[in-house]
Design a protein around this motif. Structure first.
Motif, mmCIF file in Angstrom:
data_model
loop_
_atom_site.group_PDB
_atom_site.id
_atom_site.type_symbol
_atom_site.label_atom_id
_atom_site.label_comp_id
_atom_site.label_asym_id
_atom_site.label_seq_id
_atom_site.Cartn_x
_atom_site.Cartn_y
_atom_site.Cartn_z
ATOM 1 N N ASP A 90 -8.611 2.877 1.510
ATOM 2 C CA ASP A 90 -7.843 1.957 2.475
ATOM 3 C C ASP A 90 -8.713 0.979 3.205
ATOM 4 O O ASP A 90 -10.181 1.145 3.041
ATOM 5 N N TYR A 121 -6.198 5.366 -3.941
ATOM 6 C CA TYR A 121 -7.309 3.868 -3.441
ATOM 7 C C TYR A 121 -7.976 4.213 -2.260
ATOM 8 O O TYR A 121 -7.518 5.305 -1.311
ATOM 9 N N ILE A 173 -8.647 -3.195 0.385
ATOM 10 C CA ILE A 173 -8.132 -2.113 -0.527
ATOM 11 C C ILE A 173 -9.374 -1.909 -1.481
ATOM 12 O O ILE A 173 -9.992 -3.047 -2.168
ATOM 13 N N LYS A 226 0.776 -1.134 -0.069
ATOM 14 C CA LYS A 226 0.117 0.049 -0.033
ATOM 15 C C LYS A 226 0.858 1.337 0.185
ATOM 16 O O LYS A 226 0.762 2.360 -0.729
#
Length: 286
Positions: free
Chosen positions: A110, A108, A129, A98
Protein backbone atom coordinates in the motif's frame (compact mmCIF):
# COMPACT_ATOMS: atom_id res chain seq x y z
CA UNK A 1 -1.13 -9.11 -22.70
CA UNK A 2 -3.14 -8.01 -19.69
CA UNK A 3 -1.61 -7.45 -16.26
CA UNK A 4 -2.27 -10.49 -13.99
CA UNK A 5 -3.94 -8.21 -11.44
CA UNK A 6 -6.16 -6.84 -14.22
CA UNK A 7 -7.28 -10.38 -15.06
CA UNK A 8 -7.97 -11.22 -11.40
CA UNK A 9 -9.92 -8.01 -10.78
CA UNK A 10 -11.96 -8.41 -13.97
CA UNK A 11 -12.96 -11.90 -12.88
CA UNK A 12 -14.01 -10.64 -9.45
CA UNK A 13 -16.01 -7.78 -10.99
CA UNK A 14 -17.78 -10.20 -13.35
CA UNK A 15 -18.74 -12.30 -10.34
CA UNK A 16 -19.97 -9.20 -8.52
CA UNK A 17 -21.99 -8.05 -11.53
CA UNK A 18 -23.66 -11.47 -11.61
CA UNK A 19 -24.62 -11.07 -7.96
CA UNK A 20 -22.43 -13.96 -6.82
CA UNK A 21 -19.59 -12.16 -5.03
CA UNK A 22 -18.80 -11.70 -1.37
CA UNK A 23 -16.89 -8.91 0.34
CA UNK A 24 -15.33 -9.02 3.79
CA UNK A 25 -16.33 -6.71 6.60
CA UNK A 26 -12.68 -5.71 6.94
CA UNK A 27 -12.58 -4.48 3.33
CA UNK A 28 -15.85 -2.58 3.74
CA UNK A 29 -14.53 -0.90 6.89
CA UNK A 30 -11.24 0.00 5.21
CA UNK A 31 -13.05 1.57 2.25
CA UNK A 32 -15.44 3.48 4.52
CA UNK A 33 -12.55 4.77 6.64
CA UNK A 34 -10.61 5.88 3.57
CA UNK A 35 -13.57 7.75 2.13
CA UNK A 36 -14.27 9.45 5.47
CA UNK A 37 -10.64 10.59 5.70
CA UNK A 38 -10.80 11.97 2.16
CA UNK A 39 -13.99 13.92 2.85
CA UNK A 40 -12.42 15.48 5.94
CA UNK A 41 -9.23 16.28 4.06
CA UNK A 42 -10.84 17.78 0.95
CA UNK A 43 -13.58 19.75 2.68
CA UNK A 44 -11.80 20.51 5.94
CA UNK A 45 -8.86 22.76 6.72
CA UNK A 46 -6.19 20.07 6.32
CA UNK A 47 -5.42 20.96 2.70
CA UNK A 48 -3.37 24.12 2.24
CA UNK A 49 -3.64 24.66 -1.50
CA UNK A 50 -1.70 27.94 -1.40
CA UNK A 51 1.49 26.60 0.20
CA UNK A 52 3.90 25.92 -2.66
CA UNK A 53 6.68 23.39 -2.48
CA UNK A 54 8.15 20.89 -4.87
CA UNK A 55 6.50 17.50 -4.44
CA UNK A 56 6.55 14.31 -6.44
CA UNK A 57 2.97 15.01 -7.44
CA UNK A 58 4.02 18.20 -9.25
CA UNK A 59 7.67 17.54 -10.14
CA UNK A 60 6.74 16.34 -13.64
CA UNK A 61 4.74 19.45 -14.51
CA UNK A 62 6.14 22.22 -16.73
CA UNK A 63 8.64 24.35 -14.81
CA UNK A 64 6.92 27.52 -16.04
CA UNK A 65 3.71 26.47 -14.31
CA UNK A 66 5.63 25.78 -11.10
CA UNK A 67 7.30 29.19 -11.39
CA UNK A 68 3.89 30.88 -11.39
CA UNK A 69 2.67 28.76 -8.48
CA UNK A 70 5.72 29.71 -6.46
CA UNK A 71 6.05 33.40 -7.35
CA UNK A 72 2.55 34.60 -8.25
CA UNK A 73 -0.09 32.17 -6.98
CA UNK A 74 -2.64 34.98 -6.92
CA UNK A 75 -2.46 35.12 -10.74
CA UNK A 76 -4.06 31.71 -11.12
CA UNK A 77 -7.54 31.47 -12.56
CA UNK A 78 -9.90 30.52 -9.73
CA UNK A 79 -10.73 26.81 -9.64
CA UNK A 80 -14.18 25.82 -10.80
CA UNK A 81 -16.79 25.03 -8.14
CA UNK A 82 -16.54 21.31 -8.95
CA UNK A 83 -12.76 21.13 -8.45
CA UNK A 84 -12.95 19.77 -4.94
CA UNK A 85 -15.61 17.22 -5.90
CA UNK A 86 -13.36 16.01 -8.69
CA UNK A 87 -10.51 15.58 -6.19
CA UNK A 88 -12.82 13.68 -3.87
CA UNK A 89 -13.95 11.36 -6.65
CA UNK A 90 -10.31 10.58 -7.41
CA UNK A 91 -9.71 9.70 -3.76
CA UNK A 92 -12.80 7.49 -3.64
CA UNK A 93 -11.78 5.66 -6.80
CA UNK A 94 -8.36 4.88 -5.31
CA UNK A 95 -9.76 3.64 -2.00
CA UNK A 96 -12.45 1.46 -3.59
CA UNK A 97 -10.05 0.14 -6.23
CA UNK A 98 -7.60 -1.06 -3.59
CA UNK A 99 -10.40 -2.70 -1.65
CA UNK A 100 -11.51 -4.60 -4.74
CA UNK A 101 -7.93 -5.69 -5.39
CA UNK A 102 -7.95 -7.18 -1.88
CA UNK A 103 -11.14 -9.08 -2.59
CA UNK A 104 -9.73 -10.28 -5.92
CA UNK A 105 -6.76 -11.78 -4.10
CA UNK A 106 -4.18 -9.40 -5.55
CA UNK A 107 -1.14 -8.91 -3.33
CA UNK A 108 0.23 -5.39 -3.18
CA UNK A 109 2.14 -2.95 -1.00
CA UNK A 110 0.00 0.00 0.00
CA UNK A 111 0.85 3.72 -0.13
CA UNK A 112 4.07 4.90 1.44
CA UNK A 113 5.85 8.24 1.70
CA UNK A 114 9.24 8.41 -0.01
CA UNK A 115 11.86 11.09 -0.58
CA UNK A 116 14.83 11.89 -2.75
CA UNK A 117 17.22 14.82 -3.01
CA UNK A 118 17.74 16.78 -6.21
CA UNK A 119 20.06 19.79 -6.40
CA UNK A 120 20.13 20.01 -2.58
CA UNK A 121 16.34 20.00 -2.53
CA UNK A 122 14.42 17.25 -0.75
CA UNK A 123 11.32 16.20 -2.64
CA UNK A 124 8.71 14.05 -0.91
CA UNK A 125 5.70 12.18 -2.13
CA UNK A 126 3.36 9.30 -1.44
CA UNK A 127 2.99 6.66 -4.11
CA UNK A 128 -0.29 4.80 -4.60
CA UNK A 129 0.60 1.14 -4.83
CA UNK A 130 3.33 -1.42 -5.57
CA UNK A 131 2.49 -4.67 -7.38
CA UNK A 132 5.13 -7.26 -8.27
CA UNK A 133 7.93 -4.87 -7.39
CA UNK A 134 6.69 -2.04 -9.59
CA UNK A 135 5.23 1.33 -8.56
CA UNK A 136 1.82 2.09 -10.05
CA UNK A 137 -0.44 5.13 -9.93
CA UNK A 138 -4.23 4.91 -9.72
CA UNK A 139 -6.01 7.51 -11.84
CA UNK A 140 -9.64 8.36 -12.49
CA UNK A 141 -10.37 9.74 -15.93
CA UNK A 142 -13.12 11.13 -18.10
CA UNK A 143 -14.31 8.98 -20.98
CA UNK A 144 -12.31 11.08 -23.45
CA UNK A 145 -9.11 10.82 -21.42
CA UNK A 146 -9.67 7.11 -20.83
CA UNK A 147 -9.99 6.43 -24.55
CA UNK A 148 -7.47 8.93 -25.92
CA UNK A 149 -4.97 10.18 -23.35
CA UNK A 150 -4.63 6.82 -21.60
CA UNK A 151 -4.74 4.79 -24.80
CA UNK A 152 -1.08 3.88 -24.29
CA UNK A 153 2.11 5.16 -22.74
CA UNK A 154 2.94 6.98 -25.98
CA UNK A 155 -0.35 8.90 -26.07
CA UNK A 156 0.00 9.84 -22.40
CA UNK A 157 3.59 10.98 -22.81
CA UNK A 158 2.71 13.04 -25.90
CA UNK A 159 0.13 15.10 -23.98
CA UNK A 160 1.33 14.89 -20.40
CA UNK A 161 0.21 18.32 -19.21
CA UNK A 162 -0.15 17.10 -15.62
CA UNK A 163 3.27 15.49 -15.39
CA UNK A 164 2.10 11.93 -14.75
CA UNK A 165 5.22 10.38 -16.28
CA UNK A 166 7.61 12.45 -14.17
CA UNK A 167 5.52 11.74 -11.08
CA UNK A 168 5.66 7.98 -11.59
CA UNK A 169 9.40 7.96 -12.35
CA UNK A 170 10.04 10.06 -9.26
CA UNK A 171 8.14 7.60 -7.06
CA UNK A 172 10.10 4.70 -8.51
CA UNK A 173 13.47 6.42 -8.19
CA UNK A 174 12.80 7.43 -4.58
CA UNK A 175 11.39 4.08 -3.49
CA UNK A 176 13.84 1.80 -5.25
CA UNK A 177 11.08 -0.04 -7.08
CA UNK A 178 10.78 -0.37 -10.85
CA UNK A 179 8.51 1.88 -12.89
CA UNK A 180 5.14 0.19 -13.38
CA UNK A 181 2.27 2.08 -14.96
CA UNK A 182 -1.20 3.48 -14.39
CA UNK A 183 -4.43 1.84 -13.25
CA UNK A 184 -7.06 3.98 -14.95
CA UNK A 185 -10.75 4.00 -14.02
CA UNK A 186 -13.33 5.62 -16.29
CA UNK A 187 -15.44 7.85 -14.05
CA UNK A 188 -18.35 7.71 -16.48
CA UNK A 189 -18.98 3.96 -16.50
CA UNK A 190 -16.56 2.27 -14.12
CA UNK A 191 -14.47 0.39 -16.70
CA UNK A 192 -10.78 0.10 -15.90
CA UNK A 193 -7.49 -0.90 -17.49
CA UNK A 194 -3.77 -1.02 -16.86
CA UNK A 195 -1.49 1.18 -18.95
CA UNK A 196 2.13 0.05 -18.56
CA UNK A 197 4.86 2.67 -18.84
CA UNK A 198 6.54 0.70 -21.58
CA UNK A 199 9.30 2.63 -23.29
CA UNK A 200 9.72 5.24 -20.55
CA UNK A 201 13.19 6.77 -20.57
CA UNK A 202 14.00 6.97 -16.87
CA UNK A 203 17.34 8.75 -17.35
CA UNK A 204 15.82 11.41 -19.59
CA UNK A 205 12.88 11.90 -17.25
CA UNK A 206 15.16 12.29 -14.23
CA UNK A 207 17.28 14.77 -16.18
CA UNK A 208 14.16 16.84 -16.88
CA UNK A 209 13.20 16.64 -13.20
CA UNK A 210 16.62 17.94 -12.17
CA UNK A 211 16.30 20.76 -14.71
CA UNK A 212 12.87 21.64 -13.31
CA UNK A 213 14.21 21.74 -9.75
CA UNK A 214 17.07 23.98 -10.88
CA UNK A 215 14.70 26.40 -12.66
CA UNK A 216 12.27 26.56 -9.75
CA UNK A 217 14.98 27.02 -7.12
CA UNK A 218 16.61 29.80 -9.13
CA UNK A 219 13.33 31.44 -10.17
CA UNK A 220 14.03 30.93 -13.85
CA UNK A 221 10.91 31.34 -15.97
CA UNK A 222 11.18 29.36 -19.19
CA UNK A 223 8.08 28.70 -21.25
CA UNK A 224 7.98 24.98 -21.90
CA UNK A 225 5.67 25.26 -24.90
CA UNK A 226 5.35 27.82 -27.68
CA UNK A 227 2.12 28.63 -29.55
CA UNK A 228 1.31 26.50 -32.59
CA UNK A 229 -0.27 27.43 -35.90
CA UNK A 230 -3.98 26.93 -36.28
CA UNK A 231 -5.06 24.79 -39.22
CA UNK A 232 -8.38 24.60 -41.02
CA UNK A 233 -9.14 22.04 -43.75
CA UNK A 234 -5.47 21.08 -43.79
CA UNK A 235 -4.22 24.64 -44.30
CA UNK A 236 -2.58 26.98 -41.84
CA UNK A 237 -4.73 30.02 -41.17
CA UNK A 238 -1.86 32.23 -40.03
CA UNK A 239 -3.35 32.44 -36.54
CA UNK A 240 -1.48 30.98 -33.60
CA UNK A 241 -3.08 29.22 -30.66
CA UNK A 242 -1.88 27.95 -27.32
CA UNK A 243 -0.11 24.62 -27.23
CA UNK A 244 -2.58 21.96 -26.04
CA UNK A 245 -0.53 21.36 -22.88
CA UNK A 246 -0.93 25.03 -21.94
CA UNK A 247 -4.70 24.91 -22.25
CA UNK A 248 -5.03 23.17 -18.87
CA UNK A 249 -2.77 25.61 -17.02
CA UNK A 250 -4.33 27.94 -14.45
CA UNK A 251 -1.77 30.62 -15.36
CA UNK A 252 -2.24 30.71 -19.12
CA UNK A 253 -3.87 34.15 -19.07
CA UNK A 254 -1.00 35.61 -17.03
CA UNK A 255 1.70 33.85 -19.03
CA UNK A 256 0.14 34.94 -22.34
CA UNK A 257 -1.50 38.32 -21.53
CA UNK A 258 -2.42 38.99 -25.18
CA UNK A 259 -4.33 35.70 -25.45
CA UNK A 260 -7.96 35.92 -26.51
CA UNK A 261 -10.40 33.04 -26.10
CA UNK A 262 -12.93 32.92 -28.93
CA UNK A 263 -15.11 30.42 -30.76
CA UNK A 264 -12.96 28.81 -33.48
CA UNK A 265 -12.84 31.56 -36.13
CA UNK A 266 -12.95 29.32 -39.20
CA UNK A 267 -15.32 26.71 -37.86
CA UNK A 268 -18.64 26.20 -39.67
CA UNK A 269 -20.16 24.34 -36.73
CA UNK A 270 -23.28 25.67 -35.07
CA UNK A 271 -21.49 25.65 -31.70
CA UNK A 272 -17.76 25.90 -32.47
CA UNK A 273 -15.26 24.95 -29.82
CA UNK A 274 -13.54 27.68 -27.84
CA UNK A 275 -9.94 28.36 -28.83
CA UNK A 276 -7.16 30.25 -27.03
CA UNK A 277 -5.66 32.55 -29.70
CA UNK A 278 -2.26 34.13 -29.12
CA UNK A 279 -2.27 35.96 -32.45
CA UNK A 280 -4.97 36.57 -35.04
CA UNK A 281 -4.26 37.66 -38.62
CA UNK A 282 -6.44 38.46 -41.63
CA UNK A 283 -8.70 35.72 -42.88
CA UNK A 284 -7.78 36.17 -46.52
CA UNK A 285 -6.35 33.26 -48.50
CA UNK A 286 -8.03 30.48 -46.58
Amino acid sequence: MKHPAEVALTKYMETASAGKSTISDATVETIAKGIAESVRRQFGSQVDRSNFKLRMSNIGRPSCQLWWQKNAPEKASPPSYNFIMNMLLGDIVEVVFKGLLDEAGVKYKDSDTVEFEVADTKVKGTYDIVIDGKVDDIKSASSWSYQNKFASYDTLHAGDAFGYVGQLVAYASASGYDVGGWWVVNKANGEFKYVPAEGVNVMETMYNIKKTVHNVNNNILVREYEPVYESFNGKKTGNTILHKNCSFCSYKKSCWPSMITLPAIYSKAKNPKMVDYTNIVEREGV
